[in-house]
Scaffold this motif. Structure first.
Motif, PDB file in Angstrom:
ATOM      1  N   ILE A  45       0.922  -1.082  -0.102  1.00 33.39           N
ATOM      2  CA  ILE A  45      -0.043   0.134  -0.024  1.00 33.39           C
ATOM      3  C   ILE A  45       0.824   1.247   0.167  1.00 33.39           C
ATOM      4  CG2 ILE A  45      -1.634   1.498   1.518  1.00 33.39           C
ATOM      5  CD1 ILE A  45      -3.050  -1.487   2.338  1.00 33.39           C
ATOM      6  N   LYS A  46       1.891   1.340   0.488  1.00 33.11           N
ATOM      7  CA  LYS A  46       2.755   2.404   0.891  1.00 33.11           C
ATOM      8  C   LYS A  46       3.726   2.564  -0.383  1.00 33.11           C
ATOM      9  CE  LYS A  46       4.843   3.701   4.467  1.00 33.11           C
ATOM     10  NZ  LYS A  46       4.924   5.251   5.181  1.00 33.11           N
ATOM     11  N   GLY A  47       4.137   1.566  -1.144  1.00 32.82           N
ATOM     12  CA  GLY A  47       5.146   1.394  -2.177  1.00 32.82           C
ATOM     13  C   GLY A  47       6.440   1.429  -1.159  1.00 32.82           C
ATOM     14  N   PRO A 132       4.197   1.601  10.156  1.00 40.56           N
ATOM     15  CA  PRO A 132       4.778   2.730   9.686  1.00 40.56           C
ATOM     16  C   PRO A 132       3.779   3.859   9.422  1.00 40.56           C
ATOM     17  CG  PRO A 132       4.495   1.449   7.749  1.00 40.56           C
ATOM     18  CD  PRO A 132       3.660   0.597   8.869  1.00 40.56           C
ATOM     19  N   SER A 133       4.420   5.016   9.184  1.00 41.18           N
ATOM     20  CA  SER A 133       3.432   6.398   8.998  1.00 41.18           C
ATOM     21  C   SER A 133       2.602   6.118   8.035  1.00 41.18           C
ATOM     22  CB  SER A 133       4.320   7.723   8.806  1.00 41.18           C
ATOM     23  OG  SER A 133       5.258   7.252   7.835  1.00 41.18           O
ATOM     24  N   ALA A 134       1.349   6.393   7.722  1.00 38.23           N
ATOM     25  CA  ALA A 134       0.374   6.226   6.953  1.00 38.23           C
ATOM     26  C   ALA A 134       0.175   7.005   5.689  1.00 38.23           C
ATOM     27  CB  ALA A 134      -1.270   6.278   7.428  1.00 38.23           C
ATOM     28  N   ASN A 135       1.410   6.857   4.945  1.00 41.16           N
ATOM     29  CA  ASN A 135       1.446   7.730   3.873  1.00 41.16           C
ATOM     30  C   ASN A 135       2.296   6.946   2.652  1.00 41.16           C
ATOM     31  OD1 ASN A 135       3.698   8.527   5.841  1.00 41.16           O
ATOM     32  ND2 ASN A 135       4.725   8.679   3.810  1.00 41.16           N
ATOM     33  N   PRO A 136       2.137   7.431   1.569  1.00 46.37           N
ATOM     34  CA  PRO A 136       2.920   6.653   0.526  1.00 46.37           C
ATOM     35  C   PRO A 136       4.453   6.936   0.747  1.00 46.37           C
ATOM     36  CG  PRO A 136       1.284   8.195  -0.598  1.00 46.37           C
ATOM     37  CD  PRO A 136       1.311   8.401   0.854  1.00 46.37           C
ATOM     38  N   LEU A 140       5.093  13.258   2.819  1.00 41.46           N
ATOM     39  CA  LEU A 140       4.691  13.729   4.203  1.00 41.46           C
ATOM     40  C   LEU A 140       3.981  12.808   4.941  1.00 41.46           C
ATOM     41  CD1 LEU A 140       3.585  17.452   3.593  1.00 41.46           C
ATOM     42  CD2 LEU A 140       5.621  16.780   5.228  1.00 41.46           C
ATOM     43  N   SER A 141       4.256  12.442   6.483  1.00 41.09           N
ATOM     44  CA  SER A 141       3.400  11.846   7.269  1.00 41.09           C
ATOM     45  C   SER A 141       1.958  12.464   7.607  1.00 41.09           C
ATOM     46  CB  SER A 141       4.007  11.603   8.654  1.00 41.09           C
ATOM     47  OG  SER A 141       5.391  10.892   8.499  1.00 41.09           O
ATOM     48  N   PRO A 142       1.090  11.684   7.857  1.00 48.33           N
ATOM     49  CA  PRO A 142      -0.210  12.349   8.095  1.00 48.33           C
ATOM     50  C   PRO A 142      -0.134  12.715   9.463  1.00 48.33           C
ATOM     51  CG  PRO A 142      -0.487  10.233   7.803  1.00 48.33           C
ATOM     52  CD  PRO A 142       1.012  10.279   7.681  1.00 48.33           C
ATOM     53  N   HIS A 221      13.647  12.794   2.270  1.00 46.83           N
ATOM     54  CA  HIS A 221      12.350  12.096   2.782  1.00 46.83           C
ATOM     55  C   HIS A 221      11.468  13.028   3.462  1.00 46.83           C
ATOM     56  CE1 HIS A 221      11.864   7.843   4.084  1.00 46.83           C
ATOM     57  NE2 HIS A 221      11.143   8.263   5.046  1.00 46.83           N
ATOM     58  N   TYR A 222      10.181  12.800   3.912  1.00 44.96           N
ATOM     59  CA  TYR A 222       9.427  13.552   4.495  1.00 44.96           C
ATOM     60  C   TYR A 222       8.884  14.832   3.699  1.00 44.96           C
ATOM     61  CZ  TYR A 222      11.350  10.742   8.205  1.00 44.96           C
ATOM     62  OH  TYR A 222      11.983   9.689   9.225  1.00 44.96           O
ATOM     63  N   ALA A 223       8.891  14.586   2.398  1.00 44.60           N
ATOM     64  CA  ALA A 223       8.903  15.830   1.537  1.00 44.60           C
ATOM     65  C   ALA A 223       7.588  16.081   0.996  1.00 44.60           C
ATOM     66  CB  ALA A 223       9.823  15.753   0.441  1.00 44.60           C
TER      67      ALA A 223
END
Ligand code: TXA
Ligand code: MG
Length: 323
Positions: A45-47, A132-136, A140-142, A221-223
């Motif tokens: 899901i996250k790739g 993990p954080s729920a983002n691709p 950016l993390s949600p 990261h986190y971009a």
């Protein structure tokens, strides 16, 4: 409502499905940490690249100990000082944690989150949850359910709403398999707070050039989608001049300030986050999501103080601005 959410999340997780749940840091995409197939869904899901290990979330010291083969005194001390809370401890992995969770490495990151919903869901499952954080991957993390829905949409069967995340940036990751312990990812629990318990930490400067042990340490990261720059200004004029020097126009620029607040004239938007590291961390990702949402070309963030409390935030801005 609370009970209903907890029950349906636990049911889903026990049956081998994934669930997005709130933690105090950022929203997590969770699966039963013992279930290899369920964890594989997270990567899909996250790739997420298979070489990036996932943190395991627990709700007791016993559960934490059951996921590792060594629980040094220092782990006990740190857990008692900072758990439940935004600190992940990296320790030798127990056999029962499938190797997909740890990216086939010998260590596992463990954390006891403080969000009441996260705790209730883990307790109801009776299982540690890999999340993990729920983002691709790489984005950016949600920190709100809206961020999750926008980024992952219908790719997740269940999203539990726990409001805005209170910490707002991801946990501090501390490697306890080396001596002295080494911070792999700085966070709101900063070096000084850790040193009060550990006595020492491995020198961050000495880590430069060592093999990347934590993919969260990668440069980019986190971009957000927009280009991000941090700048330092003493007044409006200085800020505007610097932007023009970078050959960007003021239009398209979103400015995030905390100390010297510029006038909004010419900019697409100027927002202010209080000059306080905890408040800043809490608001930062929501601001960056909002800039992207509004189609910002460039995000200018006022540079941060150099003190220990700000290092986690400075780290995220550095990675967000890497090209
Ligand atoms: O606050 C958080 O930590 C959030 C919430 C959901 O708990 N989770 C999170 O997960 O940020 P993720 O996957 O986005 O970031 C986990 C970071 C990555 O940089 C990963 O490389 C590192 O922790 N990590 C996880 N297990 C590790 C291990 N065994 N050794 C080294 N680094 C590890
Ligand atoms: Mg992440």
């Amino acid at each position: 409502m609370f009970e209903q959410a907890v029950k349906s999340a636990a049911k889903q997780l026990r049956s081998g499905d994934v669930v997005v749940l709130p933690t105090e840091t950022v929203y997590g995409l969770a699966a039963n940490a013992f279930d290899e197939k369920a964890v594989a869904k997270i990567f899909e899901i996250k790739g997420r690249p298979a070489h990036n290990p996932i943190i395991v979330h627990v709700v007791s010291l016993d559960m934490a100990r059951s996921c590792v083969t060594a629980w040094p005194d220092l782990a006990e001390k740190l857990a008692r000082a900072f758990w439940p809370g935004p600190l992940t401890l990296v320790l030798p992995r127990a056999e029962r944690i499938p190797s997909i969770v740890t990216a086939h490495g010998p260590t596992v990151g463990i954390r006891w989150p403080s969000h009441p919903l996260a705790q209730a869901i883990i307790r109801e499952c009776g299982l540690p949850l890999a999340a993990p954080s729920a983002n691709p991957s790489n984005l950016l993390s949600p920190t709100t359910v809206e961020h999750v829905v926008k980024a992952l949409g219908d790719r997740v069967p269940l999203v539990i709403d726990g409001g805005q995340c209170q910490v707002g940036i991801e946990s501090t990751v501390l490697d306890l398999t080396v001596s002295p312990p080494r911070v792999l990812r700085p966070g709101i629990i900063h070096d000084e707070a850790l040193i009060a318990v550990t006595g020492t930490l491995s020198d961050r400067d000495a880590q430069q050039g060592q093999a990347v042990k934590s993919p969260g340490m990668l440069a980019k990261h986190y971009a957000p989608r927009a280009k991000l720059m941090t700048l330092n200004w003493r007044n409006d004029r200085e800020l505007r001049q610097q932007i023009l020097n970078t050959s960007n126009s003021l239009a398209g620029c979103h400015v995030i300030a905390h100390s010297v607040i510029p006038s909004a004239e010419g900019f697409d938007r100027v927002s202010v986050i209080p000059h306080d590291p905890e408040a800043f961390a809490r608001a930062l990702y929501a601001e960056l999501h909002c800039c992207d949402e509004l189609g910002a070309k460039v995000i200018i963030v006022e540079s941060l103080p150099k003190t220990s409390e700000w290092t986690g935030i400075a780290d995220r801005l550095k990675r967000a601005s890497a090209t």
